[in-house]
Design a protein around this motif. Sequence first.
Motif, PDB file in Angstrom:
ATOM      1  N   SER A  49       0.840  -1.198   0.000  1.00 49.14           N
ATOM      2  CA  SER A  49       0.000   0.000   0.000  1.00 49.14           C
ATOM      3  C   SER A  49       0.874   1.247   0.000  1.00 49.14           C
ATOM      4  O   SER A  49       2.060   1.195   0.347  1.00 49.14           O
ATOM      5  CB  SER A  49      -0.886   0.009   1.246  1.00 49.14           C
ATOM      6  OG  SER A  49      -0.100   0.139   2.423  1.00 49.14           O
ATOM      7  N   PRO A  50       0.306   2.397  -0.393  1.00 51.33           N
ATOM      8  CA  PRO A  50       1.085   3.648  -0.361  1.00 51.33           C
ATOM      9  C   PRO A  50       1.678   3.915   1.024  1.00 51.33           C
ATOM     10  O   PRO A  50       2.821   4.364   1.132  1.00 51.33           O
ATOM     11  CB  PRO A  50       0.048   4.703  -0.746  1.00 51.33           C
ATOM     12  CG  PRO A  50      -0.927   3.972  -1.605  1.00 51.33           C
ATOM     13  CD  PRO A  50      -1.022   2.597  -1.009  1.00 51.33           C
ATOM     14  N   PHE A  51       0.917   3.621   2.085  1.00 48.05           N
ATOM     15  CA  PHE A  51       1.428   3.830   3.435  1.00 48.05           C
ATOM     16  C   PHE A  51       2.678   2.989   3.686  1.00 48.05           C
ATOM     17  O   PHE A  51       3.685   3.479   4.215  1.00 48.05           O
ATOM     18  CB  PHE A  51       0.350   3.477   4.462  1.00 48.05           C
ATOM     19  CG  PHE A  51       0.898   3.160   5.830  1.00 48.05           C
ATOM     20  CD1 PHE A  51       1.379   4.170   6.657  1.00 48.05           C
ATOM     21  CD2 PHE A  51       0.951   1.839   6.282  1.00 48.05           C
ATOM     22  CE1 PHE A  51       1.897   3.874   7.917  1.00 48.05           C
ATOM     23  CE2 PHE A  51       1.458   1.538   7.532  1.00 48.05           C
ATOM     24  CZ  PHE A  51       1.940   2.560   8.351  1.00 48.05           C
ATOM     25  N   GLU A  52       2.626   1.714   3.309  1.00 48.48           N
ATOM     26  CA  GLU A  52       3.762   0.827   3.530  1.00 48.48           C
ATOM     27  C   GLU A  52       4.971   1.259   2.710  1.00 48.48           C
ATOM     28  O   GLU A  52       6.101   1.295   3.224  1.00 48.48           O
ATOM     29  CB  GLU A  52       3.374  -0.611   3.184  1.00 48.48           C
ATOM     30  CG  GLU A  52       2.345  -1.201   4.135  1.00 48.48           C
ATOM     31  CD  GLU A  52       1.926  -2.597   3.748  1.00 48.48           C
ATOM     32  OE1 GLU A  52       1.234  -3.253   4.553  1.00 48.48           O
ATOM     33  OE2 GLU A  52       2.287  -3.048   2.631  1.00 48.48           O
ATOM     34  N   MET A  53       4.755   1.597   1.450  1.00 41.90           N
ATOM     35  CA  MET A  53       5.864   1.998   0.591  1.00 41.90           C
ATOM     36  C   MET A  53       6.493   3.300   1.062  1.00 41.90           C
ATOM     37  O   MET A  53       7.724   3.462   1.057  1.00 41.90           O
ATOM     38  CB  MET A  53       5.382   2.131  -0.855  1.00 41.90           C
ATOM     39  CG  MET A  53       4.878   0.823  -1.458  1.00 41.90           C
ATOM     40  SD  MET A  53       6.128  -0.491  -1.429  1.00 41.90           S
ATOM     41  CE  MET A  53       7.303   0.184  -2.595  1.00 41.90           C
ATOM     42  N   GLU A  54       5.674   4.250   1.503  1.00 48.89           N
ATOM     43  CA  GLU A  54       6.198   5.524   1.991  1.00 48.89           C
ATOM     44  C   GLU A  54       6.990   5.332   3.281  1.00 48.89           C
ATOM     45  O   GLU A  54       8.039   5.950   3.479  1.00 48.89           O
ATOM     46  CB  GLU A  54       5.050   6.514   2.216  1.00 48.89           C
ATOM     47  CG  GLU A  54       4.401   7.001   0.928  1.00 48.89           C
ATOM     48  CD  GLU A  54       3.103   7.748   1.191  1.00 48.89           C
ATOM     49  OE1 GLU A  54       2.787   7.978   2.388  1.00 48.89           O
ATOM     50  OE2 GLU A  54       2.405   8.088   0.214  1.00 48.89           O
ATOM     51  N   THR A  55       6.488   4.449   4.161  1.00 42.61           N
ATOM     52  CA  THR A  55       7.181   4.177   5.418  1.00 42.61           C
ATOM     53  C   THR A  55       8.539   3.543   5.158  1.00 42.61           C
ATOM     54  O   THR A  55       9.563   3.961   5.718  1.00 42.61           O
ATOM     55  CB  THR A  55       6.345   3.237   6.298  1.00 42.61           C
ATOM     56  OG1 THR A  55       5.101   3.862   6.615  1.00 42.61           O
ATOM     57  CG2 THR A  55       7.085   2.893   7.587  1.00 42.61           C
ATOM     58  N   LEU A  56       8.561   2.518   4.308  1.00 46.13           N
ATOM     59  CA  LEU A  56       9.810   1.825   3.991  1.00 46.13           C
ATOM     60  C   LEU A  56      10.793   2.758   3.301  1.00 46.13           C
ATOM     61  O   LEU A  56      11.990   2.774   3.619  1.00 46.13           O
ATOM     62  CB  LEU A  56       9.520   0.607   3.114  1.00 46.13           C
ATOM     63  CG  LEU A  56      10.732  -0.259   2.744  1.00 46.13           C
ATOM     64  CD1 LEU A  56      11.365  -0.849   4.002  1.00 46.13           C
ATOM     65  CD2 LEU A  56      10.312  -1.375   1.784  1.00 46.13           C
ATOM     66  N   ASP A  57      10.296   3.549   2.361  1.00 48.14           N
ATOM     67  CA  ASP A  57      11.160   4.474   1.632  1.00 48.14           C
ATOM     68  C   ASP A  57      11.790   5.498   2.582  1.00 48.14           C
ATOM     69  O   ASP A  57      12.992   5.792   2.493  1.00 48.14           O
ATOM     70  CB  ASP A  57      10.367   5.194   0.549  1.00 48.14           C
ATOM     71  CG  ASP A  57      11.243   6.115  -0.285  1.00 48.14           C
ATOM     72  OD1 ASP A  57      12.050   5.604  -1.081  1.00 48.14           O
ATOM     73  OD2 ASP A  57      11.130   7.350  -0.126  1.00 48.14           O
ATOM     74  N   GLU A  58      10.992   6.021   3.515  1.00 44.14           N
ATOM     75  CA  GLU A  58      11.525   7.010   4.455  1.00 44.14           C
ATOM     76  C   GLU A  58      12.583   6.400   5.357  1.00 44.14           C
ATOM     77  O   GLU A  58      13.648   6.999   5.585  1.00 44.14           O
ATOM     78  CB  GLU A  58      10.398   7.585   5.314  1.00 44.14           C
ATOM     79  CG  GLU A  58      10.893   8.612   6.327  1.00 44.14           C
ATOM     80  CD  GLU A  58       9.798   9.167   7.215  1.00 44.14           C
ATOM     81  OE1 GLU A  58      10.130   9.881   8.186  1.00 44.14           O
ATOM     82  OE2 GLU A  58       8.616   8.884   6.946  1.00 44.14           O
ATOM     83  N   LEU A  59      12.323   5.199   5.859  1.00 49.65           N
ATOM     84  CA  LEU A  59      13.263   4.553   6.764  1.00 49.65           C
ATOM     85  C   LEU A  59      14.592   4.271   6.073  1.00 49.65           C
ATOM     86  O   LEU A  59      15.665   4.599   6.601  1.00 49.65           O
ATOM     87  CB  LEU A  59      12.658   3.254   7.301  1.00 49.65           C
ATOM     88  CG  LEU A  59      13.554   2.407   8.221  1.00 49.65           C
ATOM     89  CD1 LEU A  59      14.022   3.218   9.419  1.00 49.65           C
ATOM     90  CD2 LEU A  59      12.813   1.149   8.662  1.00 49.65           C
ATOM     91  N   ILE A  60      14.523   3.676   4.895  1.00 48.10           N
ATOM     92  CA  ILE A  60      15.762   3.335   4.188  1.00 48.10           C
ATOM     93  C   ILE A  60      16.470   4.584   3.695  1.00 48.10           C
ATOM     94  O   ILE A  60      17.703   4.683   3.747  1.00 48.10           O
ATOM     95  CB  ILE A  60      15.458   2.362   3.032  1.00 48.10           C
ATOM     96  CG1 ILE A  60      15.004   1.015   3.604  1.00 48.10           C
ATOM     97  CG2 ILE A  60      16.681   2.180   2.140  1.00 48.10           C
ATOM     98  CD1 ILE A  60      14.697  -0.031   2.579  1.00 48.10           C
ATOM     99  N   ALA A  61      15.704   5.575   3.230  1.00 38.39           N
ATOM    100  CA  ALA A  61      16.323   6.819   2.749  1.00 38.39           C
ATOM    101  C   ALA A  61      17.084   7.520   3.866  1.00 38.39           C
ATOM    102  O   ALA A  61      18.203   8.013   3.670  1.00 38.39           O
ATOM    103  CB  ALA A  61      15.259   7.739   2.171  1.00 38.39           C
TER     104      ALA A  61
END
Length: 317
Positions: free
Chosen positions: A209-221
Amino acid sequence: MDHTDMGINTSGGACGTCGGLTYVISRQGDRAQARICDCSVRCSVCEGRGHMLVEREETFSKKVGARKYEVLVPCACTLRTRRVARYNEVGLPGVVAHASFENYRSAKPEQDRARSVAMHFAHQFDKKGPNTGFILSGPVGTGKTHLLAATLAHLVLEVGMVARYVEISLLYATIRRGFQEGKSGGEIIGPLSEVEVLAIDELGKGRGSPFEMETLDELIARRYNANRTTLFATNYSLEPERKNARPTNGYHSTEDTKSALKGNELLNERVGERIYSRLCEMCTFVELPKDTPDRRRTRQEMESRTSQPTVAGRSNR
């Protein structure tokens, strides 16, 4: 105490419980927890004071010359206590409380490489950094979480690093619960972004979901930008190109087709090219073959065979 209570290894030492490590790790509920071994509860060096006087020599001026003086420093038992406390904050699952490099069992040469990569990373870790992490890819039950646990245990208890472990779908659930309590996602991601070493398990798992992808992207970024060390484990393939998984002849049900496609799904399709590109720079890639046996299933099958009752006086074969 749980029957899995044991030291990380039994490389020797007077104590038969900790093997000379001075600490033991056991399964306490759903978490792996460490404690000071009974053999080392009372320190024979500082007699329980937690600190000791150490004599040092230093030249403050050429005219005066070298002078000796005493300074109060933490005893080794104090440092050990701090490391045990840090380990108990890592969040490792109780099921891998026993995990060590020594008791990792491999059935494939690729598993030997995975163990070597993880062990080299742990034993050669540079506290001053930077350190390239690793990502383990392979089927379920092939020991990926075992190696993450063994690595984090060594880094925290032997090297003195601060580390955390997260299973990605549980992290998403924790953030959602935080929303209900009035917390922002950043309040939960923040500490994970800043910890010295972070292990992310089950990478790619979830609904996408957009929420999951945004969370993962922020953490790894955030970890990528800060050049922090991150370890990963995933069930999705790291192969650069999709292999044709669609049945080519004969009758196949819709479920067969879905299963075949899912088995060949790639990690970059699950996390996106932006995240995958950063993983390429952050990690050493290790992939286990799709036919690597599931150790949990293999153990269960062996136990089932050995526990089958005999019939008419003859043993089952």
